[in-house]
Design a protein around this motif. Structure first.
Motif, PDB file in Angstrom:
ATOM      1  N   VAL A 659      44.872 -25.499 -37.058  1.00  0.00           N
ATOM      2  CA  VAL A 659      44.023 -25.902 -35.944  1.00  0.00           C
ATOM      3  C   VAL A 659      44.292 -27.374 -35.659  1.00  0.00           C
ATOM      4  CG1 VAL A 659      41.647 -26.215 -35.122  1.00  0.00           C
ATOM      5  CG2 VAL A 659      42.238 -24.222 -36.500  1.00  0.00           C
ATOM      6  N   SER A 660      44.382 -27.740 -34.388  1.00  0.00           N
ATOM      7  CA  SER A 660      44.531 -29.128 -33.962  1.00  0.00           C
ATOM      8  C   SER A 660      43.337 -29.503 -33.103  1.00  0.00           C
ATOM      9  CB  SER A 660      45.836 -29.322 -33.180  1.00  0.00           C
ATOM     10  OG  SER A 660      45.924 -30.639 -32.666  1.00  0.00           O
ATOM     11  N   GLU A 661      42.607 -30.511 -33.544  1.00  0.00           N
ATOM     12  CA  GLU A 661      41.441 -30.953 -32.767  1.00  0.00           C
ATOM     13  C   GLU A 661      41.841 -31.831 -31.598  1.00  0.00           C
ATOM     14  OE1 GLU A 661      37.702 -31.824 -35.175  1.00  0.00           O
ATOM     15  OE2 GLU A 661      39.282 -32.153 -36.659  1.00  0.00           O
ATOM     16  N   LEU A 662      42.882 -32.635 -31.753  1.00  0.00           N
ATOM     17  CA  LEU A 662      43.302 -33.502 -30.653  1.00  0.00           C
ATOM     18  C   LEU A 662      43.869 -32.689 -29.501  1.00  0.00           C
ATOM     19  CD1 LEU A 662      44.937 -36.529 -32.501  1.00  0.00           C
ATOM     20  CD2 LEU A 662      42.603 -36.247 -31.674  1.00  0.00           C
ATOM     21  N   ALA A 709      31.658 -30.288 -22.649  1.00  0.00           N
ATOM     22  CA  ALA A 709      31.354 -30.137 -24.073  1.00  0.00           C
ATOM     23  C   ALA A 709      32.610 -30.298 -24.917  1.00  0.00           C
ATOM     24  CB  ALA A 709      30.705 -28.770 -24.311  1.00  0.00           C
ATOM     25  N   ARG A 710      33.736 -29.763 -24.457  1.00  0.00           N
ATOM     26  CA  ARG A 710      34.976 -29.934 -25.214  1.00  0.00           C
ATOM     27  C   ARG A 710      35.410 -31.399 -25.247  1.00  0.00           C
ATOM     28  NH1 ARG A 710      39.265 -28.335 -23.336  1.00  0.00           N
ATOM     29  NH2 ARG A 710      38.669 -27.341 -21.369  1.00  0.00           N
ATOM     30  N   ALA A 711      35.222 -32.109 -24.135  1.00  0.00           N
ATOM     31  CA  ALA A 711      35.550 -33.540 -24.140  1.00  0.00           C
ATOM     32  C   ALA A 711      34.653 -34.307 -25.103  1.00  0.00           C
ATOM     33  CB  ALA A 711      35.420 -34.104 -22.728  1.00  0.00           C
ATOM     34  N   GLU A 734      41.533 -40.623 -21.834  1.00  0.00           N
ATOM     35  CA  GLU A 734      41.580 -39.396 -21.024  1.00  0.00           C
ATOM     36  C   GLU A 734      40.364 -38.499 -21.240  1.00  0.00           C
ATOM     37  OE1 GLU A 734      42.681 -36.935 -18.148  1.00  0.00           O
ATOM     38  OE2 GLU A 734      43.568 -38.893 -18.634  1.00  0.00           O
ATOM     39  N   PRO A 735      39.910 -38.232 -22.475  1.00  0.00           N
ATOM     40  CA  PRO A 735      38.694 -37.404 -22.608  1.00  0.00           C
ATOM     41  C   PRO A 735      37.466 -38.055 -21.999  1.00  0.00           C
ATOM     42  CG  PRO A 735      39.418 -38.227 -24.741  1.00  0.00           C
ATOM     43  CD  PRO A 735      40.517 -38.493 -23.791  1.00  0.00           C
ATOM     44  N   ARG A 736      37.385 -39.406 -22.006  1.00  0.00           N
ATOM     45  CA  ARG A 736      36.245 -40.051 -21.339  1.00  0.00           C
ATOM     46  C   ARG A 736      36.285 -39.772 -19.841  1.00  0.00           C
ATOM     47  NH1 ARG A 736      37.537 -44.864 -24.348  1.00  0.00           N
ATOM     48  NH2 ARG A 736      36.295 -44.998 -26.243  1.00  0.00           N
TER      49      ARG A 736
END
Length: 1003
Positions: A659-662, A709-711, A734-736
């Motif tokens: 699994v990769s969280e990033l 929610a994923r961000a 980018e997630p922000r």
């Protein structure tokens, strides 16, 4: 033949063997035949049965609760889930056609023409293989308790096996010998009594009963009516009768009580061979199939059974057989009374305490007076029914005691397993598949080790002389574990790749009676959990560090750097459920193992088991269960599990590898028709996107909420990595932006649907004042005055809120992977600075005035303010809090930025303080696709640190003192520092140019 019995035969499938099974309470009848279709019949006269094409041919069929088990043309034993008959995986595969299938409890037994028999659990976790057959196996039958397995074989042997251990209990050479199932004179289908104490096997021209502890022959059933071999037999649901069928279509029945002759039920109109028999649960219908593919049902079987002796019938108070109750009760309203008698008979027979050993023939009879007395229909001397005031005469037989209450059926504890491995019973299996490589076992005599990145190590081929069953692989070592064999104890074998000496391999013997159940590897350590609930921790060179006691039976282990994840049983779960707990230990270093945090219960889906446990590429513990659910252990104190989904359309199961969280992806192998991947052909690794299981995920609002929610989940991960000393500034930009964009669209959607309170809740999740001000302007243009006022109050609250750096650090250690000797000063990723409320620029005011003009359409969705990266303008702000970390390594060669204006000296001091912070590490990424971890950034050298100190001393604020108060030495030191600071300006592009750009501007 008794006239009351009726037989109806109809076409069901083409010529060949036809599988047969009643479903549930007998509402439907399932058949499977040579046309590859499975049909569900509501009755034998059903002209439109439900048909389900499952292949070219189906060779066997069995019912297992809410599932059907079929033998397919691919030589596989497949599961189908009722009522829609959806595919539910493959239990096992053979190299030849499947001959027979039987299910009992949670086990399924199957046989093949390749002279093998396998007993599998319905969840596919366990499998037992029985060999030693000299010919193809004809039939299999599991006892009702699934404790004993009965097999008949073409070599003529009838064998009893322990269904859980595979031990042979008894064997009898009774059948005719043949070389194939198709040439055998009889399929020899056996049957078990409902209590599991007796087994009936068709042998020659009769049926033989076996029982006792040694499963020896107890009785032979024969008849003058039989002229051809008996092909199948079946115990009645009450256990008091045995039905049989012959090769010429004769159907007959024996009563087990007494030595009476067999009773002919009917004969097949075409005199064809009957291959299978199956009783309806009510005991009054008997279904069968023949070798022409036809289905037949004989009804009214119970009505034709012989009446009781005349002497017993003369006395109404005498004991009579259960078959005479039909004649004794004439009123149709008393049919319920008959059913109660049948239930009472069954309960009495099941309880050995209520059986009278003195009179063997009275074991299977009950008193009619007792039934009438218990039901309120007791008659007086004149034959009139009495009321409740009349005292009933004592019955001739003692009243049956109510059955003892049965407790809930608890699930058997899940056995230990190795994450990333396939079951040990397979001839070719994956011992482990992880982010480093693949370890494959071939036919229990060789092991192949392949690395995803050949730069780590070259492939290995090892001889498996010790019988290794467990394996763990890392970039530094390979750990193998073998169980005890004969007089040899269990062994550990380690190949230390990173050892600098010539001895890279060592062995370790475990204590007598101790078996390894799970193994794991870390950065410089290894761990093994044993059946004695011991956890042994050693170095990669074989030095034993410590021995710990586990709180329950081990289930699996997983390692990552200095972290060890231990999953063990936490007690007895609810009926059908597992109760597991996870512990996170620090396994490296001289310190004692620290627990962070306390054991956490492992959540599982209903009726599921744990199938994988490990760490993500960023070091977060995660688990997966047999239902396909994936969960991450998140939260500041690691007390919450976040569920994730990895949709895999077109596949039945996902064999998780990593699994990769990033990247928010899961790596795994797609399994079609089975739970585990096959070694050959080599499966292809798939990368699947992860998503949160939110409600209404397909709607516009659901998609935006899921994206936000994923961000947020990704930002939390970056926050933990930032606290562990990794550089996360660039990755967090980018997630922000994605989260702010999703929240802004959610806000606009809520406003357009007149959900102002919901819109305020959405705005409360925004983290920047400028974003809240933007949506407030949008609300004002939409003429939502109340909402706009509340949003401005929210923006003011955010602007006045203290900075995150002022918050104290948590006392407990976070789940994030931390460096061994350094900790970051902040637990949260540095976010773009919150600026106070400011007036709009003239351009923005003019645009707002144009929008408020005479346009008819609704105002557009608010535009997000640009989120500036800190690496570009962090030094130009005057409100940067001291102690912030720089977004990148200040000693990395980069072009110098333009000098700042005078009056920005405070920013220079802030940059100097940030330079004193520990150097950040690069983010950990997946190794399966990239082959290895990225190189770490260089640490600050002593030379650079000395230069940094000189710059800090040159521009640090000094207290105002008069020169006349300084002595001569202090004056000299002050003048020297001033001269050096103005003459030693670094070159453009050097490591210090970024920090000192402000110091050498014109004054």
């Amino acid at each position: 033949m008794t006239a009351a019995a009726r037989t109806y035969v109809r076409y069901a499938h083409p010529e060949g063997r036809v599988g047969l099974a009643y479903l549930g309470g007998g509402e439907r009848l399932a058949t499977a035949g040579a046309d590859g279709e499975l049909r569900l019949w509501t009755g034998v006269e059903d002209d439109d049965p439900e048909s389900f094409p499952l292949g070219e041919t189906l060779t066997a069929l069995a019912a297992a609760g809410e599932r059907l088990v079929v033998g397919t043309d691919a030589h596989a034993v497949a599961l189908l889930r009722l009522p829609e008959l959806s595919a539910d995986g493959v239990l096992t595969r053979y190299t030849a056609p499947v001959t027979d299938i039987c299910a009992a409890g949670a086990l399924v037994a199957s046989a093949g023409c390749d002279m093998l028999v396998r007993v599998c659990s319905l969840d596919g976790e366990r499998q037992l293989e029985l060999d030693g057959f000299g010919a193809p196996v004809l039939s299999v039958a599991l006892s009702p308790s699934a404790a004993v397995l009965l097999t008949t074989c073409c070599d003529g042997k009838v064998t009893f096996w322990d269904a859980r251990s595979g031990r042979r209990l008894a064997a009898h050479a009774l059948l005719a010998v043949s070389n194939d199932v198709s040439t055998a004179p009889s399929p020899a289908r056996p049957s078990w009594s409902p209590d599991g104490r007796s087994a009936a096997v068709p042998v020659g021209d009769g049926v033989r009963l076996f029982g006792g502890d040694d499963w020896s022959e107890r009785r032979r059933l024969s008849s003058e009516l039989i002229t051809r071999p008996v092909t199948a037999c079946a115990f009645s649901p009450c256990g008091r009768f045995v039905a049989a069928a012959t090769a010429d279509g004769l159907l007959l029945e024996w009563r087990l009580a007494g030595d009476g002759p067999a009773r002919q039920l009917d004969r097949h109109e075409g005199r064809l061979r009957v291959n299978a028999l199956c009783w309806h649960p009510d005991g009054d219908r008997l279904a069968f199939t023949d070798n022409a593919g036809q289905l037949g049902v004989t009804s009214n079987v119970r009505a034709g059974r012989a009446a009781a002796p005349a002497a017993a019938a003369a006395d109404p108070d005498a004991l009579m057989g259960i078959d005479s109750l039909q004649d004794a009760i004439d009123d149709d309203d008393d049919r319920d009374l008959l059913e109660a008698a049948l239930d009472g008979e069954k309960n009495t027979l099941d309880d050995p305490k209520l059986i009278d050993d003195d009179d063997e023939e009275d074991d299977n009879v009950i008193s009619l007076r007792k039934i009438k007395a218990e039901s309120g229909f007791l008659s007086d001397a004149d034959g009139e029914p009495t009321d409740g005031a009349t005292e009933a005469r004592p019955s001739a037989a003692p009243a049956a005691a109510p059955p003892a209450p049965r407790g809930p059926a608890f699930a058997e504890p899940q056995p230990a397993f190795q994450p990333g491995s396939t079951p040990a019973h397979l001839e070719r299996r994956f011992m482990v598949w992880n982010a480093v490589g693949v370890v494959t076992a071939h036919e229990a005599d060789s092991i192949d080790v392949e690395f995803h990145d050949t730069a780590v190590h070259h492939p290995l081929h090892l001889r498996n002389t010790l019988g290794h069953t467990l394996a763990a692989l890392s970039e530094r070592a390979l750990l193998l574990a073998a169980p005890a064999q004969d007089d040899a104890p269990a062994k550990l074998q380690c190949l230390h790749f990173s050892s600098w000496d010539s001895n890279k391999e060592w062995y370790l013997d475990l204590a007598d009676g101790e078996e390894p159940e799970a193994v794991a590897l870390g950065a410089d350590w290894l761990a093994v959990a044993t059946n004695r609930r011991l956890l042994r921790v050693l170095t990669l060179t074989g030095v034993q560090l410590r021995v710990l006691s586990l709180c329950g039976r081990p289930v699996c282990l997983a390692g990552w750097e200095d972290r060890l994840l231990v999953v063990h049983h936490a007690g007895t779960g609810l009926p059908g459920e597992q109760s597991l707990a996870a512990q996170l230990l620090s396994a490296a270093g001289r310190r004692p193992p620290s627990l962070a945090p306390a054991p956490v219960p492992v959540p599982l889906a209903p009726q599921s088991r744990l199938v994988w446990a490990g760490f993500s590429d960023q070091g977060t513990p995660c688990v997966a269960d047999s239902s396909g659910a994936l969960r991450l252990l998140t939260g500041r104190q690691g007390a919450a599990w976040t569920p994730l989904e990895a949709p895999h359309p077109g596949a039945d199961h996902l064999f998780v590898v990593g699994v990769s969280e990033l990247e928010q992806t899961a790596r795994g192998l797609l399994c079609r028709g089975s739970r585990y991947p096959a070694v050959l052909p080599r499966p292809v690794l798939s990368v699947l996107p992860l998503r949160l299981p939110l409600a209404e995920a397909d709607s516009a609002r659901g998609k935006l909420e899921e994206e936000a929610a994923r961000a947020r989940l990704l930002l939390d991960t970056l926050s933990r990595l930032d606290a562990a000393g990794f550089e996360t500034e660039e990755a967090a930009v980018e997630p922000r932006r994605a989260r702010a964009a999703a929240l802004t669209q959610l806000f606009a959607l809520a406003v357009r649907t007149d959900r102002e309170h919901r819109a305020l809740d959405v705005a409360a999740q925004m983290e920047q004042v400028a974003t809240v001000e933007a949506v407030a302007g949008y609300a004002s243009r939409q003429r939502r005055a109340v909402l706009a006022q509340r949003l401005m109050e929210l923006a003011q609250t955010l602007a006045d809120a203290p900075d995150d750096d002022d918050e104290p650090e948590p006392a407990a250690e976070d789940w994030a992977p931390r460096a061994a000797a350094e900790r970051a000063p902040s637990e949260r990723v540095a976010e773009p600075e919150r600026v106070p409320r400011r007036a709009q620029t003239p351009d923005q005011l003019s645009e707002a005035e144009e929008e408020e003009g005479g346009e008819d359409g609704p105002p557009p969705v608010p535009v997000l303010p640009e989120i500036a990266e800190k690496s570009g303008d962090a030094a130009s702000r005057s409100d940067i809090a001291p102690g912030r970390l720089t977004p990148c390594n200040p000693f990395k060669c980069q072009p110098a930025k333009p000098a700042t204006q005078a009056g920005k000296g405070a920013a220079v001091f802030d940059d100097i303080k940030r330079q004193e912070a520990p150097a950040k590490r690069t983010l950990p990424e997946g190794k399966a696709a990239r082959g290895g971890a990225k190189p770490k950034r260089p640490r600050v050298s002593k030379d650079a640190a000395g230069k940094l100190g000189s710059i800090k001393s040159a521009f640090a604020p000094k207290p105002r003192v008069e020169k006349e108060n300084l002595d001569d030495s202090e004056k000299c030191e002050t003048s020297d520092v001033s001269e050096n600071s103005t003459k030693s300006a670094p070159k453009v592009g050097s490591g210090l140019a970024k920090l000192s750009a402000f110091a050498f501007t014109e004054k």
